[in-house]
Design a protein around this motif. Structure first.
Motif, PDB file in Angstrom:
ATOM      1  N   PRO A 109     -10.609  58.324  52.891  1.00 40.55           N
ATOM      2  CA  PRO A 109      -9.271  58.929  52.844  1.00 40.55           C
ATOM      3  C   PRO A 109      -8.741  59.193  54.249  1.00 40.55           C
ATOM      4  CG  PRO A 109     -10.940  60.574  52.357  1.00 40.55           C
ATOM      5  CD  PRO A 109     -11.664  59.261  52.449  1.00 40.55           C
ATOM      6  N   ARG A 110      -7.439  59.190  54.372  1.00 37.22           N
ATOM      7  CA  ARG A 110      -6.808  59.533  55.647  1.00 37.22           C
ATOM      8  C   ARG A 110      -6.674  61.042  55.746  1.00 37.22           C
ATOM      9  NH1 ARG A 110      -1.684  58.171  57.144  1.00 37.22           N
ATOM     10  NH2 ARG A 110      -0.941  58.182  55.009  1.00 37.22           N
ATOM     11  N   ARG A 111      -6.844  61.548  56.953  1.00 32.51           N
ATOM     12  CA  ARG A 111      -6.589  62.962  57.184  1.00 32.51           C
ATOM     13  C   ARG A 111      -5.103  63.243  56.993  1.00 32.51           C
ATOM     14  NH1 ARG A 111      -9.995  65.668  60.982  1.00 32.51           N
ATOM     15  NH2 ARG A 111      -8.130  66.625  61.873  1.00 32.51           N
ATOM     16  N   PRO A 112      -4.758  64.426  56.494  1.00 32.94           N
ATOM     17  CA  PRO A 112      -3.336  64.789  56.470  1.00 32.94           C
ATOM     18  C   PRO A 112      -2.767  64.728  57.896  1.00 32.94           C
ATOM     19  CG  PRO A 112      -4.637  66.346  55.190  1.00 32.94           C
ATOM     20  CD  PRO A 112      -5.616  65.471  55.919  1.00 32.94           C
ATOM     21  N   ASP A 113      -1.566  64.242  58.010  1.00 35.68           N
ATOM     22  CA  ASP A 113      -0.932  64.130  59.324  1.00 35.68           C
ATOM     23  C   ASP A 113      -0.760  65.507  59.940  1.00 35.68           C
ATOM     24  OD1 ASP A 113      -0.680  61.359  59.092  1.00 35.68           O
ATOM     25  OD2 ASP A 113       1.215  61.539  58.014  1.00 35.68           O
ATOM     26  N   SER A 114      -0.882  65.573  61.267  1.00 34.04           N
ATOM     27  CA  SER A 114      -0.629  66.832  61.970  1.00 34.04           C
ATOM     28  C   SER A 114       0.780  67.303  61.645  1.00 34.04           C
ATOM     29  CB  SER A 114      -0.786  66.639  63.477  1.00 34.04           C
ATOM     30  OG  SER A 114      -2.117  66.314  63.803  1.00 34.04           O
ATOM     31  N   ILE A 115       0.909  68.588  61.449  1.00 31.16           N
ATOM     32  CA  ILE A 115       2.187  69.119  60.993  1.00 31.16           C
ATOM     33  C   ILE A 115       3.234  69.019  62.096  1.00 31.16           C
ATOM     34  CG2 ILE A 115       1.708  71.534  61.624  1.00 31.16           C
ATOM     35  CD1 ILE A 115       3.049  72.190  58.815  1.00 31.16           C
ATOM     36  N   LYS A 116       4.411  68.534  61.722  1.00 26.92           N
ATOM     37  CA  LYS A 116       5.550  68.472  62.635  1.00 26.92           C
ATOM     38  C   LYS A 116       6.622  69.403  62.089  1.00 26.92           C
ATOM     39  CE  LYS A 116       4.871  63.536  63.019  1.00 26.92           C
ATOM     40  NZ  LYS A 116       5.552  62.243  62.855  1.00 26.92           N
TER      41      LYS A 116
END
Length: 541
Positions: A395-402
């Motif tokens: 799985p991909r990590r959740p994207d860093s929050i912007k």
């Protein structure tokens, strides 16, 4: 029961072709399969990207994109594909070629113009939303109607991904044999991503604050469409040092208008501490949340599935397929109502939350927990003619929050309550002054920072604070100028080394250890009650 979509007698076979439209001279890397991703809008594109990376296991595809034009919410979609460094093909060129696999996270009869096996998936939590404009007037959830799933009298989709078996019966009759239950890869990614909760909250600067994520889908029945003032009221009613409010807008909100207009509309709320979350990183906002406020959109429902306390800001039942489990869930969820302070309702929801309270509904919405990505990838591979993956895709990590933030808050209305008087112990709550008035907090004190420039606010301030460290000489100068130039009753300045100086209008001077704002409020509280403010050191925490 074996899924009928996996029956080798009915499953479409992999097309055998090598058309002359391919420019093999460009293919330094050997390409084994050609995959076409059909983007309709930002929401559908997000969903396809969620699963596209999982098509690995030594698969070497050429991946091209095309846009199924016509969505009102596709503004800047072409630019987004460019920024991804993806190759976008004109629709006519995409039609002229034969593909090993076509993937779309929307249903539209135009997909029937393309050649190759087509995998259709939902772009949210299953198929639950009714919109007659999308279904051609059929009383069906979007993505399930014959109007969307059929072209020239036939079902064009080779496989239609379902998050739960119950959705099969809600597909149009001709499409039911094409359905395949795959679960929900986004929910699986969210659950895996909860391990990063501490990191995401640190990125946000949440500290010990309660994080409230308020989500909105799009159109008139949404949170934003029905109760646009709820954002202002939340930042006005929740103490700034105890709560952080994150606003998560559906991509159709951002691109139905423009990000500039959204930021402009919410400039007061942003300058009062509201944080707007970029539409591509909404998952991080959900992982960071202590409580979710929302509507019938997918973000709210994922919040339920993550076992978070949830309050509905609006009733979206007019848009929910009454045959869907979502209809029962939303009839049972508690609401954020007017007439009761929002803080009281939020604290009650946090206090009374029971783990797995909504588990029966979640089980009807999401099948195959933990296997969503693997199931979708295997469905896609079956259409190409490949065996299942040898191990679950990573799985991909959740994207860093912007996020979009406003200017720092420079004026607060401060409510002080005395806990005990010997020694004095005060509780202090700060509310952003831009969105509040003295009527909201009748006993409040107006406290401003040294960089507050709005004249009306400066003139009414009772306390002025310089919270950036100054030398002793600079602090003395600033204190004198502040009391001379503005009508504040008291001023405080931070000192290099962690202490602070407080000067009252009557000439009283106090030195303190700790936060200058807290020290100034403590001194002011004593002053207005006729208690002596001594020149001895005191400590605040």
């Amino acid at each position: 029961m074996r899924d009928p979509a996996l029956n080798p007698e009915t499953r479409p076979t992999r097309p055998r072709r090598r058309d002359g439209a391919r420019d093999r001279e460009k293919e330094t890397r050997r390409v084994e399969f050609d995959i076409l991703v059909v983007a309709r809008n930002h929401t559908s594109t997000d969903r396809v990207l969620e699963v596209l990376h999982g098509l690995g296991d030594h698969l070497k595809p050429a991946i091209k994109f095309t846009i199924d034009a016509g969505s009102k919410f596709a503004r800047q979609l072409g630019r987004r594909l460019e920024e991804m460094d993806a190759e976008e093909l004109p629709w006519e060129e995409a039609k002229s070629r034969q593909w090993d696999l076509i993937i779309a996270a929307h249903a539209d009869s135009r997909l029937g113009e393309l050649t190759g096996p087509i995998l259709v998936m939902p772009h949210g939590v299953g198929y639950n939303r009714k919109r007659l404009e999308s279904t051609g007037g059929e009383q069906a959830a979007v993505g399930t109607s014959a109007h969307e799933l059929m072209s020239n009298g036939r079902v064009y989709a080779s496989l239609i991904c379902l998050s739960h078996e119950e959705q099969r019966a809600r597909l149009c009759e001709d499409a039911r044999g094409h359905g395949i239950v795959v679960g929900d890869p986004v929910l699986d990614r969210l659950r895996a991503g909860t391990l990063l909760r501490r990191d995401i909250r640190r990125e946000l600067g949440a500290g010990r604050r309660t994080v409230v994520s308020i989500s909105t889908t799009w159109n008139e029945y949404s949170t934003l469409g029905t109760r646009p003032d709820v954002y202002r009221r939340l930042v006005a009613q929740l103490p700034a040092d105890e709560y952080l409010v994150l606003a998560v807008f559906h991509p159709n909100v951002w691109f139905g208008r423009s990000p500039y207009e959204i930021r402009h509309d919410f400039r007061d709320e942003l300058d009062s501490g509201l944080v707007l979350v970029d539409q591509t990183t909404w998952q991080a906002a959900l992982i960071a949340a202590d409580i979710v406020i929302g509507d019938h959109g997918s973000v709210t429902n994922y919040g339920v599935a993550l076992d978070l306390p949830v309050l509905l800001a609006v009733d979206g039942s007019k848009e929910i397929d009454e045959r869907s489990p979502l209809a029962g869930l939303h009839a049972a969820l508690p609401h954020l109502v007017d007439g009761v302070p929002f803080r009281d309702q939020i604290e009650e929801a946090l206090r009374d939350h029971r783990p797995d309270r909504w588990a029966p509904f979640v089980e009807q919405l999401f099948a195959m927990p933990g296997r969503g990505l693997e199931s979708v990838v295997n469905a896609a591979r079956s259409l190409i003619g490949l065996p299942p993956v040898s191990a679950p895709p990573r799985p991909r990590r959740p994207d860093s929050i912007k996020v979009v933030r406003g200017e720092p808050i420079t004026a607060h209305r401060v409510v002080v309550r005395e806990q005990r008087d010997d020694p004095v112990s005060l509780s202090i709550e700060r509310y952003p002054a831009i969105v509040t008035t003295r009527e909201d907090h009748p006993t409040s004190i107006l406290v401003i920072r040294h960089d507050e420039i709005y004249p009306e606010t400066r003139d009414l301030a009772e306390i002025i604070v310089h919270d950036e460290p100054l030398s002793a000489e600079e602090a003395e100068t600033w204190l004198g100028e502040s009391l001379a130039n503005w009508g504040g009753a008291l001023a405080a300045a931070a000192l290099e080394g962690g202490g602070c100086l407080v000067r009252c209008r009557d000439g009283t001077r106090v030195s303190a250890r700790g936060d200058p704002t807290t020290a100034a409020i403590t001194a002011y509280w004593q002053l207005v009650r006729g208690n002596p403010v001594t020149t001895e050191d005191f400590e605040v925490s």
